[in-house]
Scaffold this motif. Structure first.
Motif, mmCIF file in Angstrom:
data_model
loop_
_atom_site.group_PDB
_atom_site.id
_atom_site.type_symbol
_atom_site.label_atom_id
_atom_site.label_comp_id
_atom_site.label_asym_id
_atom_site.label_seq_id
_atom_site.Cartn_x
_atom_site.Cartn_y
_atom_site.Cartn_z
ATOM 1 N N ALA A 21 0.843 -1.190 0.000
ATOM 2 C CA ALA A 21 0.000 0.000 0.000
ATOM 3 C C ALA A 21 0.877 1.240 0.000
ATOM 4 O O ALA A 21 1.911 1.280 0.672
ATOM 5 N N TRP B 39 -10.171 -2.176 1.148
ATOM 6 C CA TRP B 39 -9.452 -1.145 1.895
ATOM 7 C C TRP B 39 -10.096 -1.023 3.265
ATOM 8 O O TRP B 39 -11.324 -0.965 3.383
ATOM 9 N N ARG C 159 -14.480 -1.999 -1.025
ATOM 10 C CA ARG C 159 -14.130 -3.317 -1.570
ATOM 11 C C ARG C 159 -14.408 -3.336 -3.055
ATOM 12 O O ARG C 159 -15.420 -2.778 -3.519
ATOM 13 N N CYS D 256 -2.653 0.090 -4.111
ATOM 14 C CA CYS D 256 -2.401 -1.225 -3.529
ATOM 15 C C CYS D 256 -1.933 -2.125 -4.655
ATOM 16 O O CYS D 256 -2.724 -2.495 -5.530
ATOM 17 N N ILE E 75 -10.291 -7.058 -3.508
ATOM 18 C CA ILE E 75 -9.395 -6.212 -2.734
ATOM 19 C C ILE E 75 -10.224 -5.272 -1.873
ATOM 20 O O ILE E 75 -11.148 -4.603 -2.357
ATOM 21 N N CYS F 285 -4.694 -2.211 2.702
ATOM 22 C CA CYS F 285 -5.396 -2.977 1.690
ATOM 23 C C CYS F 285 -5.199 -4.460 1.988
ATOM 24 O O CYS F 285 -4.213 -4.852 2.637
ATOM 25 N N ILE G 83 -13.161 3.315 -5.624
ATOM 26 C CA ILE G 83 -12.199 2.220 -5.735
ATOM 27 C C ILE G 83 -12.171 1.753 -7.182
ATOM 28 O O ILE G 83 -13.218 1.652 -7.835
ATOM 29 N N TYR H 144 -4.333 3.396 6.534
ATOM 30 C CA TYR H 144 -5.169 2.684 5.564
ATOM 31 C C TYR H 144 -4.447 1.416 5.117
ATOM 32 O O TYR H 144 -3.271 1.456 4.731
#
Length: 121
Positions: free
Chosen positions: A5, A35, A49, A21, A33, A95, A69, A93
């Motif tokens: 990340a 977050w 997501r 990420c 994936i 991932c 995202i 944050y």
């Protein structure tokens, strides 16, 4: 798999950041994936997501249309574009990758190291 990340930093309230990420070892399209973020003294919480099929989900308690995202398969990278940031968005944050459905932390097997986002008011 390994996730990296990046993209965090210091930004003024109202500003924007884009987190990245990058996954190594497998094609990122093979995974959902997510977050997540963890503010000081608080529990880690779901942010967003992106499913393998491209379906996006957000924590609407606080995202409220500010974050997006997305995925670049050629770069094996998922991005989190964050706009209209406020001080409550200050957090580390993370991932994470999952082969299962869900937004709970337990659904994710592999985690990146986290990137710090600090929003000054």
């Amino acid at each position: 798999v390994q996730l990296q990340a990046s993209g965090g930093g210091l930004v003024q309230a109202g500003g924007s950041l884009r987190l990245s990420c990058t996954l190594s070892g497998r094609p990122i399209g093979a995974y959902a994936i997510g977050w997540f973020r963890q503010a000081p003294g608080k529990e880690r919480e779901f942010v967003a997501r992106l499913g393998r099929g491209g379906l996006s989900q957000y924590n609407e308690d606080f995202v409220k249309g500010r974050f997006t995202i997305s995925r670049d398969n050629a770069k094996n990278t998922v991005y989190l574009q964050m706009n209209s940031l406020n001080s409550e968005d200050t957090a580390v944050y993370y991932c994470a990758a999952s082969t299962r459905y869900g937004t709970m932390i337990a659904a994710y097997d592999d985690w990146g190291q986290g990137t710090l986002v600090t929003v000054s008011s």
